[in-house]
Design an enzyme around this catalytic site. Structure first.
Site, PDB file in Angstrom:
ATOM      1  N   THR A 239       4.151   2.553   5.858  1.00 41.79           N
ATOM      2  CA  THR A 239       2.797   2.033   5.713  1.00 41.79           C
ATOM      3  C   THR A 239       2.066   3.076   6.569  1.00 41.79           C
ATOM      4  OG1 THR A 239       1.216   0.108   6.784  1.00 41.79           O
ATOM      5  CG2 THR A 239       3.559   0.187   7.499  1.00 41.79           C
TER       6      THR A 239
ATOM      7  N   ARG B 189       1.144  -4.848  -5.856  1.00 45.38           N
ATOM      8  CA  ARG B 189       1.247  -6.171  -5.066  1.00 45.38           C
ATOM      9  C   ARG B 189       1.437  -7.228  -6.108  1.00 45.38           C
ATOM     10  NH1 ARG B 189      -2.568  -3.492  -1.572  1.00 45.38           N
ATOM     11  NH2 ARG B 189      -1.445  -3.136   0.352  1.00 45.38           N
TER      12      ARG B 189
ATOM     13  N   ARG C 138      -5.559  -2.626   8.660  1.00 42.42           N
ATOM     14  CA  ARG C 138      -5.390  -4.046   8.377  1.00 42.42           C
ATOM     15  C   ARG C 138      -5.640  -4.687  10.097  1.00 42.42           C
ATOM     16  NH1 ARG C 138      -2.123  -6.424   3.636  1.00 42.42           N
ATOM     17  NH2 ARG C 138      -0.714  -4.735   3.963  1.00 42.42           N
TER      18      ARG C 138
ATOM     19  N   ASP D 235      -0.416   1.857   8.686  1.00 40.11           N
ATOM     20  CA  ASP D 235      -0.813   1.076   9.712  1.00 40.11           C
ATOM     21  C   ASP D 235      -0.132   1.166  11.003  1.00 40.11           C
ATOM     22  OD1 ASP D 235      -2.732   0.504   7.853  1.00 40.11           O
ATOM     23  OD2 ASP D 235      -1.636  -1.641   7.172  1.00 40.11           O
TER      24      ASP D 235
ATOM     25  N   GLY E  48       0.870  -1.255   0.056  1.00 37.21           N
ATOM     26  CA  GLY E  48       0.063  -0.205   0.103  1.00 37.21           C
ATOM     27  C   GLY E  48       0.848   1.205   0.065  1.00 37.21           C
TER      28      GLY E  48
ATOM     29  N   ASP F 159       2.181  -0.842  11.742  1.00 36.84           N
ATOM     30  CA  ASP F 159       2.207  -1.873  12.398  1.00 36.84           C
ATOM     31  C   ASP F 159       3.636  -2.784  12.490  1.00 36.84           C
ATOM     32  OD1 ASP F 159       2.242  -2.338   9.796  1.00 36.84           O
ATOM     33  OD2 ASP F 159       0.552  -3.944   9.751  1.00 36.84           O
TER      34      ASP F 159
ATOM     35  N   ASP G 280       4.849  -4.602   6.133  1.00 43.05           N
ATOM     36  CA  ASP G 280       5.048  -5.998   6.674  1.00 43.05           C
ATOM     37  C   ASP G 280       5.216  -6.962   5.453  1.00 43.05           C
ATOM     38  OD1 ASP G 280       5.010  -7.790   9.021  1.00 43.05           O
ATOM     39  OD2 ASP G 280       3.255  -8.674   7.865  1.00 43.05           O
TER      40      ASP G 280
HETATM   41  P1  ADP Z   1       2.604  -4.428   2.635  1.00 43.08           P
HETATM   42  O1  ADP Z   1       3.972  -4.573   2.250  1.00 43.08           O
HETATM   43  O2  ADP Z   1       1.966  -2.909   2.720  1.00 43.08           O
HETATM   44  O3  ADP Z   1       2.236  -5.185   4.054  1.00 43.08           O
HETATM   45  P2  ADP Z   1       1.556  -6.522   1.118  1.00 43.08           P
HETATM   46  O4  ADP Z   1       1.438  -7.524   2.374  1.00 43.08           O
HETATM   47  O5  ADP Z   1       0.444  -6.656   0.281  1.00 43.08           O
HETATM   48  O6  ADP Z   1       1.627  -5.085   1.370  1.00 43.08           O
HETATM   49  O7  ADP Z   1       2.854  -7.159   0.524  1.00 43.08           O
HETATM   50  C1  ADP Z   1       3.392  -6.321  -0.827  1.00 43.08           C
HETATM   51  C2  ADP Z   1       4.229  -7.351  -1.666  1.00 43.08           C
HETATM   52  O8  ADP Z   1       5.233  -7.801  -0.846  1.00 43.08           O
HETATM   53  C3  ADP Z   1       3.139  -8.525  -2.096  1.00 43.08           C
HETATM   54  O9  ADP Z   1       2.380  -8.244  -3.160  1.00 43.08           O
HETATM   55  C4  ADP Z   1       4.418  -9.465  -2.614  1.00 43.08           C
HETATM   56  O10 ADP Z   1       4.854  -8.999  -3.614  1.00 43.08           O
HETATM   57  C5  ADP Z   1       5.516  -9.251  -1.538  1.00 43.08           C
HETATM   58  N1  ADP Z   1       5.301 -10.086  -0.387  1.00 43.08           N
HETATM   59  C6  ADP Z   1       4.409 -10.179   0.765  1.00 43.08           C
HETATM   60  N2  ADP Z   1       4.177 -11.170   1.528  1.00 43.08           N
HETATM   61  C7  ADP Z   1       5.480 -12.089   1.012  1.00 43.08           C
HETATM   62  C8  ADP Z   1       5.907 -13.286   1.220  1.00 43.08           C
HETATM   63  N3  ADP Z   1       5.381 -14.034   2.153  1.00 43.08           N
HETATM   64  N4  ADP Z   1       7.024 -13.850   0.510  1.00 43.08           N
HETATM   65  C9  ADP Z   1       7.409 -12.908  -0.500  1.00 43.08           C
HETATM   66  N5  ADP Z   1       6.894 -11.802  -0.969  1.00 43.08           N
HETATM   67  C10 ADP Z   1       5.875 -11.308  -0.098  1.00 43.08           C
HETATM   68  O1  F6P Z   2      -1.655  -1.484   4.555  1.00 45.77           O
HETATM   69  C1  F6P Z   2      -1.905  -0.311   4.070  1.00 45.77           C
HETATM   70  C2  F6P Z   2      -3.437  -0.696   3.948  1.00 45.77           C
HETATM   71  O2  F6P Z   2      -4.132   0.469   3.440  1.00 45.77           O
HETATM   72  C3  F6P Z   2      -4.550  -1.105   4.986  1.00 45.77           C
HETATM   73  O3  F6P Z   2      -4.645  -0.252   5.939  1.00 45.77           O
HETATM   74  C4  F6P Z   2      -5.504  -1.754   4.502  1.00 45.77           C
HETATM   75  O4  F6P Z   2      -6.184  -2.612   4.908  1.00 45.77           O
HETATM   76  C5  F6P Z   2      -5.014  -2.212   3.031  1.00 45.77           C
HETATM   77  O5  F6P Z   2      -3.908  -1.424   2.948  1.00 45.77           O
HETATM   78  C6  F6P Z   2      -5.983  -1.756   1.929  1.00 45.77           C
HETATM   79  O6  F6P Z   2      -5.240  -2.135   0.568  1.00 45.77           O
HETATM   80  P1  F6P Z   2      -5.652  -1.965  -0.836  1.00 45.77           P
HETATM   81  O7  F6P Z   2      -4.701  -1.127  -1.451  1.00 45.77           O
HETATM   82  O8  F6P Z   2      -5.681  -3.395  -1.600  1.00 45.77           O
HETATM   83  O9  F6P Z   2      -7.008  -1.477  -0.937  1.00 45.77           O
END
Ligand code: ADP
Ligand code: F6P
Length: 326
Positions: free
Chosen positions: A129, A75, A175, A131, A14, A133, A106
């Site tokens: 982020t 993503r 989240r 969040d 995000g 978190d 995360d």
């Molecule tokens: P954020 O970084 O904001 O928490 P996401 O959880 O959607 O957002 O993760 C962003 C991107 O990081 C994912 O689309 C993927 O490319 C990579 N990613 C997330 N989790 C994993 C994982 N367990 N292993 C490898 N890549 C990951």
């Molecule tokens: O991690 C940031 C965040 O904005 C969360 O607070 C929320 O749950 C999520 O991303 C929403 O993601 P998307 O871009 O898929 O709507």
């Protein structure tokens, strides 16, 4: 490991206000220290497909004040597979990128950690982020701006809540974390916050009503952290309609407006400091750490700690909210 000559930067997950300030700081600090910088577009997707451009200092001019990310974000499911990460590694070799700075949440740092482990690549993470978190940093890049956006919105909702004597459930992002809801509630002078961290402990709606809803006021605002488990603000509004039909209830879901906007001074400053620290860390031979700021000092947090540990909610904040909402 050889000397680092060229670094790659990407934003992933995000978007968050302040990501551009971080890109600027990483780029400028790397160039200042004699490194070549490559901007990778669309997060890990661009690392797999090779959407990469060399960044000079002017590529990051005039962006510190902008929300979003000039590198775009995405993503990328493919990066979660070993094959996807292998392709990403091959792109890095082809492009001559020796180290990676990843700005994200995360999930993004989990990806960086895996790439670093599997291919022995120095990776530095910046907590980007809204969040808040990530463990090991007082705040994340984007959190302060999002809080201020929430505050702005709730101030406006309060006008209607007061005039109509209504109970408003305002849903905020986060989240699985309640930082935006809890601190947003304190800052906006809301009556309560319903957060995921306490979902299993108590019935937070019942507590709120029991603790004197309408004891001294005819309107109330409750900030609810989004939650797939509870169903968020809509769920609590439905419950009130059924269990306490005397109340006039409304729901506002703030949604993605919380992710946009020009970053606050706080977010620009921490993004700038963390960006500079990421290059410093690489030059010191640090690897596979997230840059955090604790008690106003830069800290290096191993990925394993930053990602795996749930950042705890400070009970003092809960007390503040409870005492001030009588
Ligand atoms: P954020 O970084 O904001 O928490 P996401 O959880 O959607 O957002 O993760 C962003 C991107 O990081 C994912 O689309 C993927 O490319 C990579 N990613 C997330 N989790 C994993 C994982 N367990 N292993 C490898 N890549 C990951
Ligand atoms: O991690 C940031 C965040 O904005 C969360 O607070 C929320 O749950 C999520 O991303 C929403 O993601 P998307 O871009 O898929 O709507």
């Amino acid at each position: 490991m050889g000397t680092i000559k060229c670094i790659g930067i990407l934003t992933s997950g995000g978007d968050a206000p302040g990501m551009n300030a971080a890109i600027r700081a990483i780029t400028r600090s790397a160039i200042y220290n004699g490194l070549t910088v490559k901007g990778i577009y669309r997060g890990y997707k661009g690392l797999i497909t090779g959407e990469i451009q060399e960044f000079k200092t002017q590529n990051v001019s005039n962006i510190i004040q902008l929300g979003g990310t000039i590198l775009k974000t995405a993503r990328c499911e493919e990066f979660k597979t070993p094959e996807g990460r292998k392709t990403a590694y091959e792109t890095m070799q082809k492009e001559g990128i020796d180290a990676l700075v990843v700005i994200g949440g995360d999930g993004s740092l989990t990806g960086a950690r895996l790439l670093a482990q599997e291919y022995d690549i120095p990776c530095i993470g910046l907590p980007g982020t809204i969040d808040n978190d990530l463990f090991g940093t007082d705040t994340t890049i984007g959190y302060d701006t999002a809080l201020n956006t929430i505050l702005d919105a709730v101030d406006k909702i309060r006008d209607t809540a007061t005039s109509h004597e209504r109970l408003f459930f305002v849903e905020v992002m986060g989240r699985d974390a309640g930082f935006l809801a809890l601190n947003g509630a304190i800052a906006a002078g809301a009556e309560a916050a319903i957060i995921p961290e306490f979902n299993t402990e108590v019935d937070q709606l019942e507590e709120f009503i029991k603790n004197g809803f309408r004891k001294s006021k005819n309107s109330s605002i409750v900030l609810v952290a989004e939650s797939e488990i509870t169903g968020g603000a809509i769920h609590y509004a439905e419950r009130v309609k059924n269990e306490y039909p005397q109340y006039d209830v409304r729901v506002t879901i703030l949604g993605h407006l919380q992710r946009g906007g020009s970053p606050t001074a706080h977010d620009r400053i921490i993004a700038s400091r963390m960006g500079v620290a990421s290059i410093q860390a690489l030059m010191e031979g640090q690897r596979n750490v997230m840059i955090g700021i604790e008690n106003d000092q830069i800290v290096y947090v191993p990925f394993s700690k930053a990602i795996k540990n749930d950042k705890p909610i400070d009970r003092e904040l809960v007390n503040v909210l409870n005492e001030l909402s009588i």
